[in-house]
Design a protein around this motif. Structure first.
Motif, PDB file in Angstrom:
ATOM      1  N   SER A 258       0.824  -1.209   0.000  1.00 26.48           N
ATOM      2  CA  SER A 258       0.000   0.000   0.000  1.00 26.48           C
ATOM      3  C   SER A 258       0.857   1.258   0.000  1.00 26.48           C
ATOM      4  CB  SER A 258      -0.924  -0.002   1.219  1.00 26.48           C
ATOM      5  OG  SER A 258      -0.139  -0.072   2.383  1.00 26.48           O
ATOM      6  N   GLY A 259       2.127   1.135   0.297  1.00 25.96           N
ATOM      7  CA  GLY A 259       2.989   2.314   0.369  1.00 25.96           C
ATOM      8  C   GLY A 259       3.678   2.590  -0.955  1.00 25.96           C
ATOM      9  N   PRO A 260       4.656   3.478  -0.909  1.00 33.02           N
ATOM     10  CA  PRO A 260       5.363   3.826  -2.149  1.00 33.02           C
ATOM     11  C   PRO A 260       6.274   2.702  -2.664  1.00 33.02           C
ATOM     12  CG  PRO A 260       5.857   5.386  -0.371  1.00 33.02           C
ATOM     13  CD  PRO A 260       5.135   4.251   0.230  1.00 33.02           C
ATOM     14  N   ALA A 263       5.603   1.006  -5.947  1.00 30.85           N
ATOM     15  CA  ALA A 263       5.627   1.809  -7.172  1.00 30.85           C
ATOM     16  C   ALA A 263       6.918   1.597  -7.947  1.00 30.85           C
ATOM     17  CB  ALA A 263       5.446   3.289  -6.837  1.00 30.85           C
ATOM     18  N   THR A 276      11.320   0.305 -11.887  1.00 31.76           N
ATOM     19  CA  THR A 276      12.495   1.178 -11.860  1.00 31.76           C
ATOM     20  C   THR A 276      13.515   0.782 -10.800  1.00 31.76           C
ATOM     21  OG1 THR A 276      11.222   2.707 -10.517  1.00 31.76           O
ATOM     22  CG2 THR A 276      11.407   3.198 -12.858  1.00 31.76           C
ATOM     23  N   PRO A 318      14.060   6.888  -2.033  1.00 32.39           N
ATOM     24  CA  PRO A 318      13.699   7.975  -1.131  1.00 32.39           C
ATOM     25  C   PRO A 318      13.562   7.496   0.313  1.00 32.39           C
ATOM     26  CG  PRO A 318      11.766   7.217  -2.273  1.00 32.39           C
ATOM     27  CD  PRO A 318      12.916   6.429  -2.831  1.00 32.39           C
ATOM     28  N   VAL A 319      13.645   8.440   1.239  1.00 34.06           N
ATOM     29  CA  VAL A 319      13.377   8.115   2.633  1.00 34.06           C
ATOM     30  C   VAL A 319      11.865   8.024   2.788  1.00 34.06           C
ATOM     31  CG1 VAL A 319      13.701   8.861   5.008  1.00 34.06           C
ATOM     32  CG2 VAL A 319      15.393   9.459   3.277  1.00 34.06           C
TER      33      VAL A 319
ATOM     34  N   GLU B  69      15.566  15.870 -10.970  1.00 27.54           N
ATOM     35  CA  GLU B  69      15.014  14.666 -10.354  1.00 27.54           C
ATOM     36  C   GLU B  69      13.545  14.519 -10.744  1.00 27.54           C
ATOM     37  OE1 GLU B  69      17.827  12.885  -9.440  1.00 27.54           O
ATOM     38  OE2 GLU B  69      16.682  12.217  -7.716  1.00 27.54           O
ATOM     39  N   ARG B  72      13.217  12.936 -13.971  1.00 32.34           N
ATOM     40  CA  ARG B  72      13.421  11.487 -13.883  1.00 32.34           C
ATOM     41  C   ARG B  72      12.145  10.792 -13.375  1.00 32.34           C
ATOM     42  NH1 ARG B  72      17.990   8.842 -12.689  1.00 32.34           N
ATOM     43  NH2 ARG B  72      19.063  10.630 -11.802  1.00 32.34           N
ATOM     44  N   TYR B  73      11.569  11.353 -12.322  1.00 36.93           N
ATOM     45  CA  TYR B  73      10.381  10.707 -11.741  1.00 36.93           C
ATOM     46  C   TYR B  73       9.180  10.785 -12.686  1.00 36.93           C
ATOM     47  CZ  TYR B  73      13.180  10.839  -7.509  1.00 36.93           C
ATOM     48  OH  TYR B  73      14.188  10.680  -6.616  1.00 36.93           O
ATOM     49  N   TRP B  76       9.744   7.785 -14.500  1.00 32.77           N
ATOM     50  CA  TRP B  76       9.671   6.578 -13.671  1.00 32.77           C
ATOM     51  C   TRP B  76       8.238   6.256 -13.252  1.00 32.77           C
ATOM     52  CZ3 TRP B  76      14.213   6.147  -9.623  1.00 32.77           C
ATOM     53  CH2 TRP B  76      15.394   5.917 -10.330  1.00 32.77           C
ATOM     54  N   TYR B  77       7.482   7.288 -12.868  1.00 30.37           N
ATOM     55  CA  TYR B  77       6.117   7.028 -12.405  1.00 30.37           C
ATOM     56  C   TYR B  77       5.133   7.055 -13.577  1.00 30.37           C
ATOM     57  CZ  TYR B  77       7.865   7.453  -7.656  1.00 30.37           C
ATOM     58  OH  TYR B  77       8.564   7.258  -6.491  1.00 30.37           O
ATOM     59  N   ARG B 126       1.613   6.883  -2.596  1.00 29.82           N
ATOM     60  CA  ARG B 126       2.311   6.105  -3.620  1.00 29.82           C
ATOM     61  C   ARG B 126       3.655   6.724  -3.948  1.00 29.82           C
ATOM     62  NH1 ARG B 126       1.001   1.010  -4.304  1.00 29.82           N
ATOM     63  NH2 ARG B 126      -1.229   0.744  -4.074  1.00 29.82           N
ATOM     64  N   ILE B 127       3.677   8.042  -4.004  1.00 30.64           N
ATOM     65  CA  ILE B 127       4.912   8.752  -4.302  1.00 30.64           C
ATOM     66  C   ILE B 127       5.274   9.575  -3.062  1.00 30.64           C
ATOM     67  CG2 ILE B 127       6.049  10.357  -5.880  1.00 30.64           C
ATOM     68  CD1 ILE B 127       4.014   9.757  -7.980  1.00 30.64           C
ATOM     69  N   PRO B 128       6.485   9.420  -2.543  1.00 31.60           N
ATOM     70  CA  PRO B 128       6.882  10.215  -1.382  1.00 31.60           C
ATOM     71  C   PRO B 128       6.742  11.706  -1.677  1.00 31.60           C
ATOM     72  CG  PRO B 128       8.486   8.496  -1.803  1.00 31.60           C
ATOM     73  CD  PRO B 128       7.523   8.468  -2.945  1.00 31.60           C
ATOM     74  N   GLN B 131       9.280  13.790  -3.594  1.00 25.79           N
ATOM     75  CA  GLN B 131       9.321  13.505  -5.033  1.00 25.79           C
ATOM     76  C   GLN B 131       8.155  14.157  -5.762  1.00 25.79           C
ATOM     77  OE1 GLN B 131       9.647   9.256  -5.471  1.00 25.79           O
ATOM     78  NE2 GLN B 131      11.754   9.240  -4.778  1.00 25.79           N
TER      79      GLN B 131
END
Lengths: 338, 181
Positions: A258-260, A263, A276, A318-319, B69, B72-73, B76-77, B126-128, B131
């Protein structure tokens, strides 16, 4: 005294390069052995010439000190020294020409043999370099026989392996010194590299072309294994990831899906199918994490998930902020992906 | 004469130094979260309301690292699948001056995070967040709205459009979007 100590220490460091996991002179494959032969030839030819130069230099110094009262050499045609000087000069030029000729020929033929050694029964492996990891795909007879892994290359001993080299972003270079020479991986271009491993063992490959911030932490864990073990490993890699069993693993599975994470990463047999990041289907069976940045262990994996940017600053993971219990659950799930 | 020369050299030095900040790489940055950003008030037929500016968010469109960046994303996404390389496909184009849900970086951020009607999915969780800000900064740069000294120039792929450094800024339209689109 301390000077001698330093020299000894430097020698030990230099000698350490002669054998081990990442050593060009400790050949474990045909290609590395061929390159090693060329290296030995160059060492002997150049060493011989170097020795000759030193002998003449020493002789000249000795003469200058001890033969001052001898009759000085006179120049010009007809002098007593002309004939031997002419002979010596001619011989010296001849020696250089022959030496360079031998080295050029040897380089040419060895380069040719490495470039032409293509066989049909080779194991075909696609290696894609990205900042800063390696994607390794074993092509199979059918699409469902394709194995995708990351940062590890396993080869059966004795069988040639043809590596098809791709790059995702910038130019990288693959170098496994024990098995063969370097070959660049260039975006938009396909290079190939043939490796014929002859000795079982664990070797270390490394990116050999500066490719950005984490170029140094871009290692490829190469293992040469016996053909039966390789077949078993390949079959095991084809299986989908085991389902989470303990409550903690189930919780980790939920966080992942469910998190990133999902992806970018793929885990075969689950909805996670990002392309990726590295494939994580059998993450826990690998020996390193993050392309050799850390050895694989539960604690190292948790450190990595907590803050990838302090383990390998600048990498593209990413963090993701997680509470400690979520972090443990996620690590427990990933640790179950044997 | 000598002092004028020295002064111009100093001036040149200062100009060069001004370029140092544009690519600071912050790997541990705490990005403003979705809760810190007011969702847009765009509704069909409504008039756009001024958006609450977030000072930290503005940093993203001035920083070369963040924008590249974001580029790039964007790939990527798979933003490509609907918006193509900015020209639009089944999703609206991003390189023109028409913004259905607002063209400020905060509004683009909320469009990505919340999703929008008619097909734009929500990427919340889904995406931090950092980002998403980077993607939003890149999307802004497509229509020439990010700082010229920070945008990436020519990309690796063959493109028919001008590099971002040469795109003239297209101010956001003040009138609401046409109803037939």
């Amino acid at each position: 005294m301390s000077g001698r100590k330093h020299i000894c220490a430097a020698l030990v460091v230099l000698l350490a390069g002669c054998s081990g996991q990442q050593a060009a002179l400790d050949a474990a494959g045909d290609q590395a052995a061929t390159i090693g032969d060329l290296w030995t030839l160059m060492l002997w030819v150049c060493g011989f010439m170097y020795l000759l130069v030193l002998i003449f230099l020493a002789h000249a110094i000795w003469r200058a000190r001890h033969a001052l009262d001898a009759e000085p050499l006179t120049h010009g045609s007809g002098s007593r020294a002309e004939h031997p000087l002419r002979m010596a000069l001619g011989g010296w030029v001849g020696l250089i020409v022959v030496g360079l000729f031998v080295l050029s020929l040897a380089t040419f033929f060895i380069d040719r043999s490495l470039a032409q050694a293509r066989t049909d029964d080779a194991l075909k492996i696609k290696v894609t370099a990205a900042q800063w990891w390696w994607k390794v795909e074993y092509e199979g007879m059918a699409p469902d026989q394709r194995v995708v892994t990351a940062n590890e290359l396993r080869l059966p001993v004795g069988q040639p392996a043809l590596l098809e080299l791709h790059a995702e972003d910038v130019i990288h270079s693959l170098w496994i010194p024990n098995l063969g020479g370097k070959e660049d991986l260039i975006p938009g271009r396909i290079n190939s590299l043939l490796l014929t491993p002859r000795r079982e063992g664990e070797y270390r490959g490394q990116c050999a072309e500066f490719c950005g911030l984490q170029h140094a932490k871009m290692a490829l864990d190469a293992t040469v294994m016996n053909p039966d073990a390789f077949t078993r490993w390949r079959q095991q890699q084809l299986t989908p990831a085991p389902a989470p069993s303990t409550p903690e693993q189930i919780r980790g599975h939920e966080i992942f899906m469910s998190g990133p994470c999902a992806a970018c990463h793929q885990i075969a047999g689950t909805p996670a199918s990002g392309q990726t990041g590295p494939n994580l289907t059998h993450l826990a069976s690998r020996r390193t994490i993050a392309a050799g940045a850390r050895p694989y262990s539960f604690e190292d994996l948790r450190d990595w998930l907590r803050d990838p940017q302090s383990v390998k600053p600048g990498n593209h993971m990413p963090v993701v902020q997680l509470s400690d219990s979520d972090l443990n659950a996620l690590t427990a799930y990933l640790d179950s992906l044997k | 004469m000598y002092s004028r020369c020295l002064a111009s050299l100093l001036l040149l030095g200062c100009t060069l130094l001004a370029g140092c900040e544009r690519e600071t790489r912050a790997f541990h940055e705490e990005a403003p979260a979705i809760n810190d950003v007011s969702p847009t008030d765009f509704r069909a037929g409504g008039t756009p309301r001024p958006v609450a500016k977030n000072p930290q968010a503005a940093e993203y469109e001035r920083n070369a690292f963040h924008i590249s960046e974001g580029k790039r994303y964007y790939e990527w996404y798979n933003c490509y699948s609907c918006h193509a390389a900015g020209g639009g496909d089944i999703g609206p184009p991003l390189m023109d001056d028409e913004w259905r849900y607002g063209g400020e970086i905060e509004q683009i951020f909320s469009s990505i995070v919340e999703g929008r009607p008619n097909g734009m999915p929500s990427f919340a969780g889904r995406i931090p967040e950092q980002q998403v800000w980077e993607i939003a900064a890149y999307v802004r740069s497509m229509s020439g709205n990010a700082a010229k000294d920070a945008v990436p120039s020519r990309g690796d792929e063959i493109k028919t459009t001008k590099p971002l450094t040469q795109v003239p800024p297209t101010p956001e339209r003040s009138e609401p979007p046409r109803s037939n689109r």
